[in-house]
Design a protein around this motif. Structure first.
Motif, PDB file in Angstrom:
ATOM      1  N   LEU A1002       0.824  -1.203   0.000  1.00 38.25           N
ATOM      2  CA  LEU A1002       0.000   0.000   0.000  1.00 38.25           C
ATOM      3  C   LEU A1002       0.858   1.252   0.000  1.00 38.25           C
ATOM      4  O   LEU A1002       0.600   2.212  -0.735  1.00 38.25           O
ATOM      5  CB  LEU A1002      -0.921  -0.029   1.229  1.00 38.25           C
ATOM      6  N   ILE A1003       1.899   1.232   0.866  1.00 39.53           N
ATOM      7  CA  ILE A1003       2.799   2.392   0.922  1.00 39.53           C
ATOM      8  C   ILE A1003       3.485   2.611  -0.424  1.00 39.53           C
ATOM      9  O   ILE A1003       3.611   3.741  -0.919  1.00 39.53           O
ATOM     10  CB  ILE A1003       3.824   2.207   2.043  1.00 39.53           C
ATOM     11  N   THR A1004       3.962   1.505  -1.020  1.00 38.92           N
ATOM     12  CA  THR A1004       4.625   1.585  -2.338  1.00 38.92           C
ATOM     13  C   THR A1004       3.672   2.155  -3.376  1.00 38.92           C
ATOM     14  O   THR A1004       4.045   3.012  -4.194  1.00 38.92           O
ATOM     15  CB  THR A1004       5.102   0.197  -2.770  1.00 38.92           C
ATOM     16  N   ALA A1005       2.437   1.670  -3.318  1.00 34.81           N
ATOM     17  CA  ALA A1005       1.447   2.156  -4.288  1.00 34.81           C
ATOM     18  C   ALA A1005       1.177   3.628  -4.096  1.00 34.81           C
ATOM     19  O   ALA A1005       1.056   4.393  -5.067  1.00 34.81           O
ATOM     20  CB  ALA A1005       0.151   1.345  -4.137  1.00 34.81           C
ATOM     21  N   VAL A1006       1.103   4.035  -2.823  1.00 36.12           N
ATOM     22  CA  VAL A1006       0.855   5.451  -2.545  1.00 36.12           C
ATOM     23  C   VAL A1006       2.021   6.305  -3.050  1.00 36.12           C
ATOM     24  O   VAL A1006       1.814   7.365  -3.671  1.00 36.12           O
ATOM     25  CB  VAL A1006       0.637   5.656  -1.025  1.00 36.12           C
ATOM     26  N   ILE A1007       3.238   5.835  -2.791  1.00 38.66           N
ATOM     27  CA  ILE A1007       4.418   6.590  -3.244  1.00 38.66           C
ATOM     28  C   ILE A1007       4.443   6.676  -4.762  1.00 38.66           C
ATOM     29  O   ILE A1007       4.698   7.747  -5.348  1.00 38.66           O
ATOM     30  CB  ILE A1007       5.705   5.927  -2.717  1.00 38.66           C
ATOM     31  N   LEU A1008       4.209   5.552  -5.424  1.00 43.05           N
ATOM     32  CA  LEU A1008       4.187   5.553  -6.887  1.00 43.05           C
ATOM     33  C   LEU A1008       3.112   6.474  -7.423  1.00 43.05           C
ATOM     34  O   LEU A1008       3.316   7.222  -8.403  1.00 43.05           O
ATOM     35  CB  LEU A1008       3.975   4.128  -7.407  1.00 43.05           C
ATOM     36  N   THR A1009       1.953   6.414  -6.781  1.00 40.74           N
ATOM     37  CA  THR A1009       0.848   7.279  -7.215  1.00 40.74           C
ATOM     38  C   THR A1009       1.219   8.746  -7.046  1.00 40.74           C
ATOM     39  O   THR A1009       0.975   9.583  -7.934  1.00 40.74           O
ATOM     40  CB  THR A1009      -0.425   6.954  -6.410  1.00 40.74           C
ATOM     41  N   ALA A1010       1.838   9.034  -5.887  1.00 39.90           N
ATOM     42  CA  ALA A1010       2.250  10.423  -5.652  1.00 39.90           C
ATOM     43  C   ALA A1010       3.295  10.872  -6.670  1.00 39.90           C
ATOM     44  O   ALA A1010       3.277  12.015  -7.161  1.00 39.90           O
ATOM     45  CB  ALA A1010       2.796  10.548  -4.234  1.00 39.90           C
ATOM     46  N   LEU A1011       4.223   9.941  -6.987  1.00 43.19           N
ATOM     47  CA  LEU A1011       5.266  10.269  -7.969  1.00 43.19           C
ATOM     48  C   LEU A1011       4.671  10.526  -9.343  1.00 43.19           C
ATOM     49  O   LEU A1011       5.032  11.489 -10.029  1.00 43.19           O
ATOM     50  CB  LEU A1011       6.280   9.123  -8.021  1.00 43.19           C
TER      51      LEU A1011
END
Length: 1048
Positions: A1002-1011
């Motif tokens: 989830l954290i990875t997805a959030v970071i990728l989404t933010a990027l």
């Protein structure tokens, strides 16, 4: 051909009618339904409240007692009496073991019959079953000759006196004492001629006494006559003729009974309105280990048919022998003609059952492949109902025997009487069996056949060396009188449930033994110093990096999976307190602080730390003795030097306690120095050693208590005690003062020995002399004189020790499991006084108490009684905590016995607190988890995935309600809900790894989404910026162009 009392022309009509009836209603004429009793699921008596039934018998129930003529009358040659086969048997060399024992005088009831009537009056019974002596009435055995007038007058006087006392006479025509002349002339019951002779005798008795008699029994237990009289030769006439003779004898006795019944039915019933039956004896069997397979049920049924069915099936069934007997004996078994079958069947107006030791002994010869002979009257009564229909049943003989040496104190007989009578009550109330009477056998001591006078069965004791033959009521007579007066077992008020809460600070605990130490945490990072590289592109293995070594970190408490899993299981119960023991021999292997196992102490500290995190409390035991350990839980070197017989162990225990306090005191609010020292002393072989060991254990506790008081109490304020095994004791025989004294002595040796030096009693002055209980001292001093000892084996304390002991207890810790019946050693047991335990008591069990597979009796009231005894004797100031209580249960999940145990014992705990004012502060269930097989654990063993049993839900529910409230409401406490199990938390704990992995994703997805969003937004900004610059350029170009145009 039988001399039937009706015309042959009527036979055919009767046969046709019966065949028609049976054809229309097969169920009414078929037999063999008895085997259903083993096929039906057997209700658990504990769970269904059927182990003992508190209820009364129907109004008009026929309470009685009985005797037989030969056993009690005596007067063997008085007033014209003829010789019986038993007279001949006992006076001749036919019976080797009875060559000097006869019934010449016996109980002398022929002359002392009025005393027998007085005995009946004492009991308060409504009926008396006795037999007539055939050779006394007709010395030549021929009832067509002139009767013995003296005998006729004797029985008439007896009957008239009974009726004056409103006691119903029930008369047996033949109780084994056949006239000897008939044995010599015809060969006894082997000869068919006796059928007619018996009928003549029966007709005379009906005519002479029938106007005053409502109930007749033709014979008593013909099975024993056929088998012991004519096969084994143990009984008179002593014939050892094999199976053939006994089969013929039984056949003739059945026909003789039937003929007598028809005679009464035709000639006497119309005017006398009486009833006639035959008393049949039987045993009872159960399948091996209760496994009711088709094969074991068939064997049980065959066993019952071989004894009871042999006689009952022709009379109460289809008129013929059971098929199993025909298959067993073949042509040896006599046959009934179709006409005889119709003539024999239904020749009894009620079923009379003899249930006692004689048939149960013989029943052992009729079992195969592990069947168990059991004294279960309820089951056999239910079998009779299933096998022969719902007919009325009279228990014509019920009782047991006692050794002659016991005299009046027939304690075991009381409990078997209690068992049999209650089983009869259960058969009536729970199974619908029409039992209308019970006869306790026998009224007075008498001649017990092949046992002579070595055993006794009477309710009244007779000294056969005393010519007066005085009748003295035994304790069983006193008990039977009580039951008769109460018409059974009225409800016990103390069994009623109470409603209410335990206090908010009540200890809801679970108790364990020594906690197993799991030294190694679950990860190798704590022991492996190497650094590894991962060959990701190759074989995927780890390879240590050469020359690089790291310092492994110390494991944290959370790294021990064993602790985490163990406490997770514990917390799921809802309990607030956990009692466990340290391992002395593990912490100090040499018994002194020179070699301390710091890892073990670290592990225990981790357990306590994790408990605190869960907001749970611990009771920690310093020393947990166990008989399973050859060193008794002591460090090896200490046990090798004498263990608790050596004072150095006391000093070693003090040093061990100091270490534990120093390392763990900050995490512990309750300490127990020694668990069950009163059980530990049992390991010692003689009284002197037991007393010495107990003495040192008390001193060890006191030193550990004072040490904590001096060095740690002001800072940590924990409470210190020692835990005693505290089973309740009741006098085995409540009618005998020596039994009451033995029960009190049991409590003194078990509890008073340890509590009195520490607390004194509430009846003593505050500054008493101290030491052991005065009653115990006096008893042991008197016993020392009897045994020839120069002084009492009980050690004495110095004044310093007394001072150290006095008050060395912060609370009273009791481990209660069951109740014991206590009796003093009998005269025969105490012949060699020196070899008997110096406490002078023995332990019995009540067969009516439900018990576990390990034999632990389930007696809830015992908990309340022991709490009251301790509270009354030692005052109510100190709180009492039940630090262990539980029962074994073989069920893997649905542990019904334990569920019942928890509810019933906690009910008694609430009564003790609410009704009796006992300062009870806690209850700990023994124990958390099974080791291997299902036993005491609330959870299965780790090998079976630590599954919770159903008793966990029961305990959790009681905890959540803080007891047994009226409306099942929860008690509002300041910390209510603190330990409520959280289903969401539990789910999260079980799926922790997946949640962590999911969280990472989830954290990875959030970071990728933010990027991605950042890139998109940045690109949009850049595009807008370029567009604005282009527009500006265009605008400037347009303005320049416009200015140029104007200049032109």
């Amino acid at each position: 051909m039988l001399d039937h009392p009706f015309h042959p022309a009527g036979h055919c009509l009767l046969i046709l009618v019966l065949l028609l009836v049976c054809g229309l209603n097969k169920a009414a004429c078929s037999t063999g339904g008895g085997k259903k009793i083993w096929q039906q699921p057997k209700l658990d008596p504990v769970v269904n409240g059927q182990s003992f039934l508190y209820d009364t018998f129907p109004s008009g129930f026929l309470w009685g007692s009985g005797t037989s003529a030969f056993q009690t009358e005596g007067a063997w040659d008085q007033e014209g009496k003829g010789t019986s086969i038993w007279d001949n048997f006992t006076h001749s060399s036919v019976s080797d073991n009875l060559s000097t024992v006869t019934a010449t005088v016996a109980s002398d009831s022929y002359n002392r019959w009025e005393e027998d009537v007085e005995a009946l009056d004492y009991l308060g019974v409504r009926s008396y079953s006795f037999s007539l002596s055939w050779p006394r009435l007709f010395p030549d055995g021929n009832a067509r000759s002139q009767p013995n007038a003296a005998a006729v007058e004797h029985y008439r006087r007896l009957i008239e006196r009974l009726l004056e006392k409103k006691i119903e006479p029930i008369i047996t025509l033949h109780h084994w004492d056949l006239p000897q002349v008939l044995q010599e002339q015809y060969g006894g019951w082997k000869n068919n001629t006796l059928v007619g002779l018996f009928d003549d005798y029966a007709a005379f008795c009906f005519r002479a006494f029938g106007s005053h008699v409502r109930y007749w029994l033709t014979m008593h237990n013909p099975y024993l006559v056929a088998v012991h009289g004519y096969r084994t030769g143990v009984h008179a006439p002593g014939v050892t003729g094999g199976a053939s003779d006994s089969l013929i004898v039984a056949h003739n006795m059945i026909k003789a009974h039937a003929k007598a019944w028809h005679t009464y039915n035709t000639h006497f019933r119309p005017t006398q309105k009486g009833k006639v039956s035959i008393a049949l004896g039987s045993h009872w069997v159960e399948p091996q280990r209760g496994q009711a397979t088709e094969a074991t049920v068939r064997l049980c049924q065959q066993s019952m048919e071989a004894m009871l069915g042999w006689f009952a099936n022709p009379i109460f069934g289809d008129g013929d022998y059971p098929v199993s007997l025909s298959l067993k004996y073949g042509t040896l078994l006599p046959t009934f003609s179709p006409e005889e079958k119709l003539w024999v069947r239904k020749t009894a107006d009620f079923f009379a059952l003899s249930f006692g030791p004689n048939n149960l002994r013989l029943g052992r010869d009729l079992v195969q492949y592990g069947q168990i002979v059991t004294p279960d009257l309820r089951r056999i009564l239910s079998w009779i109902k299933l096998e022969y229909g719902n007919i009325k049943v009279l228990v014509a003989e019920g009782g047991w025997f006692s050794e002659a040496s016991l005299g009046r104190e027939d304690t075991v007989a009381i409990y078997l009487m209690k068992l049999f009578i209650n089983q009869a009550l259960q058969a009536i109330k729970l199974d619908g069996v029409q039992v209308f009477g019970y006869f306790a056998w026998s009224l007075v001591d008498g001649f017990e056949w092949n046992y002579g006078y070595s055993i006794r069965r009477g309710l009244f004791y007779i000294d056969f060396n005393n010519p007066n033959r005085t009748r003295t009521p035994k304790t069983s007579a006193q008990y039977y009188r009580h039951v008769v007066n109460s018409n059974g077992f009225p409800g016990d008020e103390t069994l009623r449930e109470v409603k209410g809460h335990f206090p908010c600070d009540f200890h809801w605990g679970i108790a364990d033994s020594t906690l197993q130490v799991k030294f190694f945490p679950f990860s190798p990072q704590f022991t492996d110093p190497h650094l590894y590289s991962w060959n990701l592109t190759g074989d995927g293995s780890l390879h240590p990096v050469p020359g690089v070594k790291l310092h492994p970190r110390q494991p944290q408490c959370t790294d021990y999976l064993a602790i985490r899993d163990h406490l997770r299981v514990f917390a799921s119960t809802g309990a607030s307190h956990y009692r466990f023991a340290l391992n002395w021999s593990l912490i100090l292997p040499q018994g002194d602080p020179s070699n301390v196992n710091t890892e073990a102490l670290r592990y225990y500290r981790c357990v306590l730390t994790e408990l605190k995190k869960l907001e749970l409390e611990a009771i920690v035991i310093l020393y947990y003795p166990t008989h399973k350990d050859p060193n008794l839980g002591l460090p090896g070197p200490l046990n090798a030097t004498g263990g608790w017989l050596n004072y150095t162990t006391v000093e070693a225990f003090q040093k061990y306690a100091a270490l534990c306090y120093q390392e763990l005191a900050s995490c512990v609010r309750y300490w127990i120095t020694i668990n069950e020292p009163n059980r530990l002393v049992d390991i010692y072989s003689n009284g002197t050693e037991k007393h010495q060991a107990a003495h040192h254990l008390l001193l060890a506790h006191a030193k550990a208590f004072r040490l904590y008081e001096r060095e740690h109490a002001s800072q940590h304020r924990a409470l210190v005690s020692l835990a005693l095994h505290a089973d309740w004791a009741e006098p085995a025989n409540p009618f005998v003062a020596s039994h009451t004294a033995a029960a009190q002595r049991f409590l003194l040796f078990e509890l008073g020995r340890f509590l009195h030096p520490l607390l004194g009693t509430s009846f003593e002055e505050k500054h008493s002399k101290g030491g052991y209980p005065q009653e115990m001292k006096v008893y042991l001093e008197e016993r020392a004189k009897v045994t020839g000892l120069s002084e009492s084996p009980l050690p004495s304390f110095t004044e310093t020790e007394k001072e150290e002991l006095r008050g060395a207890l912060s609370f009273i810790a009791l481990n209660h499991f069951t109740t014991r019946l206590v009796s003093p050693y009998t005269n025969t047991q105490a012949k060699i006084v020196q070899k008997t335990p110096d406490h002078g008591f023995s332990i019995l069990s009540d067969p009516t108490w439900p018990s576990s597979s390990l034999g632990q009796a389930l007696v809830p009231r015992g908990l309340r009684n022991i709490l009251n005894w301790v509270s009354q004797r030692y005052g109510r100031d100190l709180p009492i905590i039940v630090t262990a209580s539980g029962i074994d249960d073989q069920a893997t999940i649905d542990d019904k016995i334990r569920q019942h145990y928890l509810r019933s014992y906690l009910q008694e705990a609430l009564k003790a607190r609410k009704l009796d004012g006992v300062n009870l502060q806690g209850f700990y269930v023994w124990k958390l988890q099974d080791r291997h097989i299902p036993q005491f654990g609330l959870f299965t063993s780790t090998h079976h995935q630590s599954k919770s049993k159903n008793s966990v839900a029961v305990y959790r529910e009681i905890i959540s309600h803080s007891g047994f409230p009226e409306d099942h409401s929860m008690q509002i406490c300041r910390f209510n809900g603190l330990h409520e199990p959280c289903s969401v938390c539990a789910w999260m704990f079980r799926n922790k790894a997946m949640l962590v992995f999911g969280g990472c994703l989830l954290i990875t997805a959030v970071i990728l989404t933010a990027l991605v969003c950042f890139v998109i937004i940045t690109k949009r900004k850049q595009t807008r910026s370029r567009d604005r610059r282009r527009r500006r350029k265009k605008e400037r170009a347009h303005l320049l162009l416009s200015a140029n145009c104007r200049g032109c």
